[in-house]
Motif scaffolding. Structure first.
Motif, PDB file in Angstrom:
ATOM      1  N   LYS A   1     -15.662 -12.567  -7.824  1.00 36.70           N
ATOM      2  CA  LYS A   1     -15.988 -12.601  -6.396  1.00 36.70           C
ATOM      3  C   LYS A   1     -14.786 -12.941  -5.530  1.00 36.70           C
ATOM      4  O   LYS A   1     -14.932 -13.167  -4.328  1.00 36.70           O
ATOM      5  N   ILE A   2     -13.599 -12.982  -6.144  1.00 36.54           N
ATOM      6  CA  ILE A   2     -12.363 -13.168  -5.381  1.00 36.54           C
ATOM      7  C   ILE A   2     -11.519 -11.918  -5.580  1.00 36.54           C
ATOM      8  O   ILE A   2     -11.091 -11.611  -6.697  1.00 36.54           O
ATOM      9  N   TYR A   3     -11.304 -11.183  -4.507  1.00 36.11           N
ATOM     10  CA  TYR A   3     -10.519  -9.958  -4.574  1.00 36.11           C
ATOM     11  C   TYR A   3      -9.036 -10.320  -4.563  1.00 36.11           C
ATOM     12  O   TYR A   3      -8.539 -10.960  -3.632  1.00 36.11           O
TER      13      TYR A   3
ATOM     14  N   ILE B   1      -9.115 -11.856  -0.761  1.00 36.26           N
ATOM     15  CA  ILE B   1     -10.322 -11.785   0.064  1.00 36.26           C
ATOM     16  C   ILE B   1     -11.452 -12.474  -0.694  1.00 36.26           C
ATOM     17  O   ILE B   1     -11.732 -12.128  -1.844  1.00 36.26           O
ATOM     18  N   PHE B   2     -12.084 -13.467  -0.058  1.00 39.96           N
ATOM     19  CA  PHE B   2     -13.193 -14.162  -0.712  1.00 39.96           C
ATOM     20  C   PHE B   2     -13.980 -14.947   0.330  1.00 39.96           C
ATOM     21  O   PHE B   2     -13.522 -15.129   1.468  1.00 39.96           O
ATOM     22  N   ASN B   3     -15.142 -15.388  -0.067  1.00 42.88           N
ATOM     23  CA  ASN B   3     -15.931 -16.263   0.797  1.00 42.88           C
ATOM     24  C   ASN B   3     -15.484 -17.702   0.592  1.00 42.88           C
ATOM     25  O   ASN B   3     -15.296 -18.135  -0.551  1.00 42.88           O
ATOM     26  N   HIS B   4     -15.320 -18.431   1.676  1.00 41.77           N
ATOM     27  CA  HIS B   4     -14.884 -19.824   1.584  1.00 41.77           C
ATOM     28  C   HIS B   4     -15.833 -20.594   0.661  1.00 41.77           C
ATOM     29  O   HIS B   4     -17.060 -20.459   0.771  1.00 41.77           O
TER      30      HIS B   4
ATOM     31  N   ASN C   1     -18.840 -20.587   3.026  1.00 43.22           N
ATOM     32  CA  ASN C   1     -19.289 -19.247   2.648  1.00 43.22           C
ATOM     33  C   ASN C   1     -18.837 -18.171   3.643  1.00 43.22           C
ATOM     34  O   ASN C   1     -19.262 -17.019   3.559  1.00 43.22           O
ATOM     35  N   LYS C   2     -17.954 -18.517   4.558  1.00 39.74           N
ATOM     36  CA  LYS C   2     -17.433 -17.553   5.520  1.00 39.74           C
ATOM     37  C   LYS C   2     -16.378 -16.683   4.841  1.00 39.74           C
ATOM     38  O   LYS C   2     -15.524 -17.171   4.118  1.00 39.74           O
ATOM     39  N   LYS C   3     -16.431 -15.364   5.071  1.00 38.08           N
ATOM     40  CA  LYS C   3     -15.456 -14.454   4.479  1.00 38.08           C
ATOM     41  C   LYS C   3     -14.078 -14.685   5.085  1.00 38.08           C
ATOM     42  O   LYS C   3     -13.925 -14.727   6.316  1.00 38.08           O
TER      43      LYS C   3
ATOM     44  N   GLU D   1      -9.678 -13.755   4.616  1.00 38.07           N
ATOM     45  CA  GLU D   1      -8.718 -12.802   4.051  1.00 38.07           C
ATOM     46  C   GLU D   1      -7.305 -13.263   4.366  1.00 38.07           C
ATOM     47  O   GLU D   1      -7.014 -13.716   5.482  1.00 38.07           O
TER      48      GLU D   1
END
Length: 305
Positions: A167-169, A276-279, A283-285, A287
């Motif tokens: 889930k972490i690009y 790119i990932f959600n905190h 949980n905020k996206k 980048e």
């Protein structure tokens, strides 16, 4: 307090000392000498019993390792040069320079990113113990660019879970040898420890884990290609091993490229370009992007002219 590391053995019968050397070198960067000392000092138990280095591990054996705390890293903060591009109460995003090792290991307790973090940051997560406070994942010494650091244990746990679930690009830019004909490709090949050179990893079916690397071509040159890579797994040296496996090793790679690459002072031309990932808490996206180092542009100008 000593650091404790546990493993469930899940492979074919293997000698304890061989197995732990591979695991602790790749995961903790411990030297072979230090690992041998740990085993011979009766700091390793299998199924609650102290065993000898030659003990033959069997499926589902439970291994317990007590890593003695040689000294507190609190005494080793150093003013190390690196850039923090983002910071809040839970995480940091570091833009790591070339040549900087991420964390200390026995026999090499100074001059690393962790020493610099201890100098500049008051609180770091404690999950990875005294050698790797805050370190969620790492990039190689001669790989530049973005790296996530956790300041709290909760953020660290959530980030590790996100990594395991892809889930972490993570996107890298690499300059490689040879001209890649395809505009894009996928390398799905398992990676494990090299059978004869213990400093290296290799594509192998023996004691390996699945590894997936996607790539796309950015620009072709006469004898080189600039590519973008996205990794779905995080194996040690993954991009370097996979690109060497398809006969397009990273330029300057001292382990997986050609003999002349060892003469390139910069090291491998591999850059952690985008995250790119959600905190992990809000949980905020989010980048982050790091431009390639100037050394990339210098090298590209050399091969274009």
């Amino acid at each position: 307090m000593d650091q404790k590391i546990n493993y469930y053995f899940d492979s074919k019968p293997t000698r304890l000392d061989k197995y732990l050397t591979e695991k602790l070198q790749s995961e903790y960067n411990f030297s072979r000498t230090y690992i041998k000392k740990i085993i011979e000092s009766n700091n390793v138990k299998v199924n609650k019993i102290i065993v000898k280095p030659k003990y033959l591990l069997q499926l589902n054996d439970f291994i317990e390792i007590d890593i003695p705390n040689p000294e507190s890293l609190e005494t080793l903060p150093e003013d190390i040069d690196f850039k923090v591009i983002y910071e809040d109460s839970d995480i940091l995003i570091i833009d790591k320079p070339n040549g900087l090792v991420v964390h200390p290991a026995p026999g090499n307790l100074s001059g690393t990113l962790v020493n610099g973090l201890l100098y500049r940051i008051k609180d770091l997560s404690s999950i990875n113990g005294f050698f790797r406070p805050g370190i969620v994942h790492r990039i190689d010494k001669f790989t530049t660019g973005l790296l996530i650091v956790a300041k709290t244990d909760l953020a660290h746990k959530n980030l590790v879970k996100m990594l395991s679930e892809n889930k972490i690009y993570k996107e890298y830019i690499a300059l490689v040898h040879g001209v890649i004909d395809s505009n894009s490709g996928l390398i799905d090949a398992p990676i494990g420890r090299h059978r004869t050179d213990r400093k290296k990893m290799a594509v192998t079916e023996i004691n390996s884990k699945r590894a997936i690397t996607k790539f796309s071509v950015i620009k072709r040159f006469q004898k080189n290609t600039l590519i973008c890579c996205n990794i779905e797994t995080g194996r040690t040296h993954q991009i370097r091993v996979h690109l060497s496996y398809i006969n397009h090793p990273v330029v300057g790679d001292p382990l997986y490229a050609y003999k002349d690459d060892k003469k390139i002072d910069f090291g491998q031309y591999l850059h952690s370009h985008k995250l790119i990932f959600n905190h992990p808490i809000t949980n905020k996206k989010i980048e982050f992007v790091s431009d390639i180092p100037e050394e990339f542009n210098v090298r590209i100008n050399m091969i274009e002219n």
